[in-house]
Design a protein around this motif. Structure first.
Motif, PDB file in Angstrom:
ATOM      1  N   ASN A 229      -1.998  18.350  43.554  1.00 33.99           N
ATOM      2  CA  ASN A 229      -3.436  18.198  43.376  1.00 33.99           C
ATOM      3  C   ASN A 229      -3.906  18.898  42.109  1.00 33.99           C
ATOM      4  OD1 ASN A 229      -3.640  16.724  45.749  1.00 33.99           O
ATOM      5  ND2 ASN A 229      -4.226  18.492  46.983  1.00 33.99           N
ATOM      6  N   THR A 230      -3.333  20.047  41.827  1.00 35.27           N
ATOM      7  CA  THR A 230      -3.701  20.809  40.641  1.00 35.27           C
ATOM      8  C   THR A 230      -3.182  20.158  39.365  1.00 35.27           C
ATOM      9  OG1 THR A 230      -3.698  22.847  41.925  1.00 35.27           O
ATOM     10  CG2 THR A 230      -3.500  23.081  39.541  1.00 35.27           C
ATOM     11  N   LEU A 231      -1.969  19.615  39.412  1.00 35.22           N
ATOM     12  CA  LEU A 231      -1.331  19.058  38.215  1.00 35.22           C
ATOM     13  C   LEU A 231      -1.591  17.576  38.008  1.00 35.22           C
ATOM     14  CD1 LEU A 231       2.142  20.809  38.466  1.00 35.22           C
ATOM     15  CD2 LEU A 231       0.276  21.315  36.891  1.00 35.22           C
ATOM     16  N   GLY A 232      -2.229  16.916  38.950  1.00 30.72           N
ATOM     17  CA  GLY A 232      -2.435  15.476  38.854  1.00 30.72           C
ATOM     18  C   GLY A 232      -3.065  15.031  37.553  1.00 30.72           C
ATOM     19  N   ALA A 233      -4.097  15.728  37.110  1.00 34.08           N
ATOM     20  CA  ALA A 233      -4.782  15.337  35.870  1.00 34.08           C
ATOM     21  C   ALA A 233      -3.860  15.491  34.658  1.00 34.08           C
ATOM     22  CB  ALA A 233      -6.051  16.156  35.689  1.00 34.08           C
TER      23      ALA A 233
END
Length: 119
Positions: free
Chosen positions: A66-70
């Protein structure tokens, strides 16, 4: 392009988790890019999983994704030259695999196909 995407995903995971996967293979097909990763878990996660804490490890992995998705999406867009419509991610503990999938806009800018997939 596949090697560049594999390298980018491994680099980002390594930078943010302290341990990058030891194997990565990227598959590109029409509007889908999928990166299959092996040996993704950190030493601490392996210890927890070995003691039965698999749900905790999977929750931790979900938080990373979720944190690294972008950042993962931005890397794929830059390398592929295509816009990512959706990012999906999943992990498996034993054996240690992860899959990062990117659904792309169609090349011609048309709306995505509807209905049953064709083979």
């Amino acid at each position: 392009m596949a090697a560049a995407i594999s390298n980018a995903v491994v680099r980002l995971l390594s930078e943010h988790t302290g341990h990058g996967p030891t194997k990565a293979r990227t598959h590109i097909n029409d509007e889908l890019i999928t990166v299959v990763l092996q040996d993704t878990l950190t030493k601490g996660e392996r210890t927890l999983a070995g003691r039965g804490e698999t749900e905790l490890v999977l929750a931790n992995r979900t938080a990373y994704q979720n944190t690294l998705g972008a950042a993962l999406t931005a890397a794929v867009e830059e390398i592929s030259g295509r816009r990512v419509r959706a990012f999906l991610s999943a992990n498996h503990i034993n054996p240690d695999y992860a899959v990062e999938s990117f659904i792309l806009d169609p090349i011609d800018g048309a709306a995505p196909r509807r209905g049953a997939p064709t083979t």
